[in-house]
Write a protein that holds these residues in place. Structure first.
Motif, mmCIF file in Angstrom:
data_model
loop_
_atom_site.group_PDB
_atom_site.id
_atom_site.type_symbol
_atom_site.label_atom_id
_atom_site.label_comp_id
_atom_site.label_asym_id
_atom_site.label_seq_id
_atom_site.Cartn_x
_atom_site.Cartn_y
_atom_site.Cartn_z
ATOM 1 N N UNK A 479 -23.971 -10.176 105.450
ATOM 2 C CA UNK A 479 -23.661 -9.060 105.443
ATOM 3 C C UNK A 479 -22.506 -8.737 106.368
ATOM 4 N N UNK A 480 -21.473 -8.149 106.167
ATOM 5 C CA UNK A 480 -20.318 -7.932 106.916
ATOM 6 C C UNK A 480 -19.871 -6.607 107.498
ATOM 7 N N UNK A 481 -19.191 -6.465 108.470
ATOM 8 C CA UNK A 481 -18.528 -5.322 108.952
ATOM 9 C C UNK A 481 -17.190 -5.551 109.063
ATOM 10 N N UNK A 482 -16.226 -4.976 108.157
ATOM 11 C CA UNK A 482 -14.792 -5.512 108.152
ATOM 12 C C UNK A 482 -13.885 -4.182 108.340
ATOM 13 N N UNK A 515 -13.104 0.865 107.588
ATOM 14 C CA UNK A 515 -14.243 0.147 107.755
ATOM 15 C C UNK A 515 -14.840 -0.079 106.544
ATOM 16 N N UNK A 516 -15.520 -1.288 106.153
ATOM 17 C CA UNK A 516 -16.181 -1.399 105.000
ATOM 18 C C UNK A 516 -17.516 -2.464 105.137
ATOM 19 N N UNK A 547 -19.324 -4.910 96.573
ATOM 20 C CA UNK A 547 -18.289 -4.463 97.409
ATOM 21 C C UNK A 547 -18.464 -3.148 98.307
ATOM 22 N N UNK A 548 -19.574 -2.565 97.505
ATOM 23 C CA UNK A 548 -19.746 -0.975 98.387
ATOM 24 C C UNK A 548 -18.793 -0.210 98.817
ATOM 25 N N UNK A 549 -17.772 -0.021 97.426
ATOM 26 C CA UNK A 549 -16.592 0.682 97.632
ATOM 27 C C UNK A 549 -16.859 1.650 96.514
ATOM 28 N N UNK A 606 -11.505 -12.878 95.610
ATOM 29 C CA UNK A 606 -10.485 -12.867 96.310
ATOM 30 C C UNK A 606 -10.677 -12.270 97.741
ATOM 31 N N UNK A 607 -9.632 -12.667 98.733
ATOM 32 C CA UNK A 607 -9.688 -12.001 100.048
ATOM 33 C C UNK A 607 -10.029 -10.535 99.856
ATOM 34 N N UNK A 608 -10.954 -10.177 100.794
ATOM 35 C CA UNK A 608 -11.443 -8.736 100.773
ATOM 36 C C UNK A 608 -10.228 -7.634 101.145
ATOM 37 N N UNK A 609 -9.296 -8.279 101.845
ATOM 38 C CA UNK A 609 -8.228 -7.293 102.198
ATOM 39 C C UNK A 609 -7.524 -6.783 101.012
ATOM 40 N N UNK A 610 -7.607 -7.664 99.665
ATOM 41 C CA UNK A 610 -6.880 -7.211 98.540
ATOM 42 C C UNK A 610 -7.847 -6.054 97.913
#
Length: 884
Positions: A479-482, A515-516, A547-549, A606-610
């Motif tokens: 589980x990430x906070x980015x 924040x994601x 992705x919770x987007x 892919x890298x989540x920044x993308x």
């Protein structure tokens, strides 16, 4: 955004995952330990039942069964002394038995009758030249091999392996490798890179898998790197290393302001301490390192950011001190601490922390006369957590890991956005006719922050079901906070007809920090069947990602602003799942040779920044045909990328001192990240990321291993590969369209398609006396796009040209001294001995050379930019010591 709520959700999610783990019944083998097995007989060949096998210095042991066979699981990677006892027979002692992570060590013994009580037979074990129980290309390098080589970091070690070229594993893109420390991922999902830089003083063993890999490894398409770190023992040990050095290119044209050798420009100080804590059955290991380097690219402080120059009249007023300043410096702290407790029978508790803290500058040729104007880049990374190992029976155990991976990167000139020096200096300014347009006033106003706070819970279960089946299974949750973006920025506003630069934390249509909270889950199960030298590995991996987007429901009306069009609203991204089968087998064809085959599906996000960068589709409310470009839109609904990989090979021990391995590989790469163009209802177009690119890689690797000929050991790796696809970069299609070129798919060599690669390592080591080591590397040229003439249409077919080949030579020499209570050594190292200035870096498209251009007037600044050249010769001198 409500961070309190998000933190509560993070905690609850972690508890939920933990409960799932506890209730999960089929759970994997730890990637930090191996298995020891074998049979015990007497001189007549009779099997000995009940013989005792003990690993000295540990609590591990076993007894032979009715088939004379024993098995010891969960043996941490390292070197051991193994004792085998049976009443009436001489005790046999095997010294220097090397156990490697995720591998089976077969140690058979033939015991002799005992004539005098207490007799021993001592055998010095030799590491086999070829590991026949592997079903793919796996390289294992231990601390004893590392210490003699001219390498310093984990990346140095990895890049020496067959199939690895500057981080590209067998032709894959960067970011396709799973990096682990002690079997747990340390990858930052923001860009799929490792958060840690590991010094060799921490390493017990490194395992590099460049071919197919087992189902226990996920989120990787090209390879796996697992670093097993050192742990404490039952005796105190103190060791350290320090060295100084500098770059010495002796080439002031390519490397200006770098004329002399100053050995204090590079300094490193490292210390390690390990041993018992004084508590029952509790040991510790502590390591720390301080490193700094001024680099090899320098500027001259002719100007300072606050100088006031009259650009209209071309009157320049430098007030700098003309001091030479480093512009690619690095100051770093790093270290590791570990404490292990085994006071409870069948249980082991372990806490470990590994960290890096660095402060770096990256060279910017435009600021070479105003070096104070470039930003400093600050990185803090931390991986720490608890590990519990519970042995359920001699043939069954599980390992539970709780890990936090924290990474933060910040880049700025001044920490505080409201620092008045920003406005005093202003925007970067220069004159095109003065010093090739160098920035002589102002500072870089760019600011950026990226933070990843990731929680990992992982459980691994191992069961030797019978003498043939080695069952492994496991589950893992992340589980990430980015957080990423500019922590404030500068905007130019018009106040009473005057353009004024102002700092802002928020501004319309500018994103700021975002924040994601993505979630990942995976599980796998596999069986390793070992029937003598015949090995079959079969497994299945399951991947889950949320992705919770949010994305628009109608991409043709992305901002829901087109009159008369169907309504478009934000909807949740879909949950992504994938199944990845893996299969490998190895079987003998002679007593000293085996062939192997492996196949697998390997998926990776892919890298989540993308996914998240530029993903606010409401900004397209003013989109119209022929209007401004909004860049490539992010896509939180991306699928995983997929590689289907095949490998076939031969391993053979040609002689007692010579082994060979030949591997053929093929990779079919699908759903790579690329760009699609979406047309709206008003015939406007915008670009967004999607899974559309493709590629393929095929080739072979040839490895030769020679050991123990008069203290001489060598290894040679050769890689032949063909890596091609429709684009080398996920934005390439969009860039081609913006340049008016044909954006349709093609099948061309990737930018990193290096046809031939050769690595040679040779070590001559006389124990407790001296050692000499050399590393030679050769690489053929990678592709570039030639140009004929200038202007539109000058570029030829993409990547149709080839750069020049290169070779590099590194050396290390060390002399050992034994003073009784302390052992120390003096050493010298030289990297890039022949000062090779070009290693597949920048070239001018008109010439294919980094040194000259057919249009020098248009490339004057680039012709004086030292960053286009490879890192020059580096010479270091040091001392190391050890006290047991």
């Amino acid at each position: 955004m409500n961070h309190t709520k998000e933190n509560r959700n993070l905690f609850l999610s972690t508890i939920y995952i933990l409960l799932c783990f506890i209730s999960f019944t089929s759970i994997s083998f730890s990637q930090v330990s191996g298995k020891l097995t074998g049979r015990v007989k007497d001189l007549t060949g009779e099997l000995l039942v009940g013989a005792n096998i003990i690993l000295e210095g540990t609590y591990l042991g076993a007894a032979t069964n009715f088939e004379g066979r024993y098995t010891i699981l969960n043996v941490r990677a390292g070197t051991y002394t193994v004792k085998i006892r049976y009443i009436g027979y001489k005790m046999q002692v095997f010294e220097n038995v090397r156990i490697s992570a995720d591998q089976t060590k077969i140690l058979d013994a033939v015991l002799e009758p005992e004539v005098i009580e207490g007799e021993e037979v001592i055998v010095v074990a030799q590491r086999p030249l070829v590991e026949f129980n592997q079903t793919s290309s796996v390289s294992t390098i231990n601390k004893d091999e590392i210490k003699n080589l001219p390498v310093q970091t984990l990346n140095d070690i990895v890049n020496l392996q067959a199939g690895v070229i500057n981080g590209h594993f067998r032709g894959g893109r960067l970011g396709e490798v799973q990096y682990q420390v002690d079997g747990v991922s340390v990858v930052n999902p923001y860009n799929n890179s490792s958060i840690l830089e590991i010094d060799r003083s921490m390493i017990e063993e490194v395992q590099v898998i460049s071919g197919t890999f087992d189902a226990k490894y996920g989120q990787a398409m090209s390879g796996v790197v697992n670093a097993v770190l050192k742990t404490g023992g039952d005796r105190f040990q103190l060791s350290g290393e320090s060295y100084i050095g500098d770059y010495y290119p002796a080439d002031t044209e390519r490397y200006p302001n770098n004329e002399s050798y100053n050995p204090i420009k590079i300094q490193s100080y490292q210390l390690s301490l390990s041993g018992p804590t004084g508590l029952p059955q509790t040991t510790f290991f502590i390591n720390g390192r301080r490193f700094f380097s001024q680099g090899w690219m320098f500027g001259k402080r002719m100007f300072i950011p606050f100088d006031e120059n009259d650009f209209e009249k071309r009157k320049f007023n430098p007030t700098g001190d003309n001091k030479i300043e480093p512009m690619n410096s690095n100051y770093e702290w790093s270290g590791q601490a570990k404490i292990t407790n085994q006071s409870i029978k069948y249980l082991q508790f372990n806490y470990q922390i590994t960290f890096n803290n660095s402060q770096r500058k990256y060279y910017n040729h435009g600021f070479r006369l105003n070096p104070d104007g470039i930003p400093t880049n600050y990185t803090t990374s931390l991986s720490h957590g608890l590990t519990f190992t519970h042995t359920l029976s001699p043939l069954m155990f599980y390992i539970l890991n709780f890990r936090q991976n924290f990474f933060q990167y910040e880049s700025y000139v001044y920490k505080d956005l409201m620092d008045p020096k920003y406005l005093e200096a202003g925007q970067p300014k220069g004159d095109a006719n003065f010093e090739e347009g160098a920035v002589i006033q102002g500072v870089d106003l760019g600011r950026f922050r990226q933070t990843t706070n990731l929680g990992v819970v992982k459980i691994d279960f191992t069961w030797q079901a019978d003498k043939l089946n080695f069952i492994e299974g496991g589950i893992e949750g992340q589980y990430s906070e980015i957080v990423f973006g500019p922590p404030g920025f500068f905007v130019t506003t018009n106040i009473e007809g005057v353009e004024v630069l102002q700092p802002r934390y928020q501004f319309p249509r500018l994103p700021g920090l975002k924040t994601y909270f993505p979630k990942q889950f995976s599980s796998y199960i596999q069986d390793r069947i070992e029937l003598g030298d015949l090995v079959v590995r079969a497994g299945l991996r399951f991947e889950y990602f949320d992705a919770a987007g949010k994305i628009p429901s109608d991409l043709q009306n992305p901002a829901n602003t087109i009159t008369g069009a169907p309504e478009s609203k934000l909807i949740n991204t879909k949950i992504k799942t994938a199944l990845a089968p893996r299969l490998g087998l190895s079987f003998p064809i002679t007593a000293s040779a085996s062939i192997y085959f492996s196949y697998g599906h390997f998926s990776q996000l892919p890298g989540l920044n993308l996914l998240y960068s530029n993903a606010d589709y409401s900004l397209l409310d003013q989109l119209q045909a022929g209007g401004i470009s909004y860049g490539v839109m992010g896509n939180p609904d991306l699928n995983s990328e997929l590689t289907v990989q095949y490998e076939f090979g031969l391993k053979q021990a040609v002689a007692d001192f010579l082994g060979v391995q030949l591997s053929f590989f093929y990779k079919n790469i699908r759903d790579l990240l690329g760009v699609e163009f979406v047309s709206t209802y008003t015939a406007a177009e915008y670009a967004r990321f999607t899974n559309v690119d493709f590629g393929s890689v095929y080739g072979l690797t040839l490895s030769l291993f020679q050991r123990n000929i008069s203290y001489f050991n060598t290894s040679l790796d050769y890689t032949l590969q063909f890596a091609q696809g429709n684009s080398s970069d996920s934005r390439e299609t969009a860039n081609r369209a913006a340049a008016g070129q044909d954006p349709r798919p093609r099948d061309l060599p990737f930018n990193w398609d290096q046809r031939h690669t050769l690595n040679l390592s040779a070590v001559y080591s006389v124990p407790e006396d001296y050692s000499l080591a050399v590393i030679f590397r050769f690489g053929s040229g990678q592709p570039y796009t030639p140009e004929i003439g200038s202007g539109f249409g000058a570029a030829q077919e993409t990547n149709s040209g080839r750069k020049e080949s290169y070779f590099l030579l590194d050396l290390r020499a060390e002399k050992y001294f034994n003073m009784g209570i302390i052992e120390f050594s003096l050493f010298a190292r030289a990297f890039n001995v022949f000062n090779t200035h070009f290693v597949n870096g920048f070239v001018f498209n008109s010439t294919g050379s980094p040194d000259y251009s057919l249009t020098p007037s248009a490339n004057r600044a680039a012709l004086f930019d030292p960053s286009r050249f490879y890192e020059p010769r580096r010479i270091e001198f040091g001392i190391s010591f050890r006290r047991n």
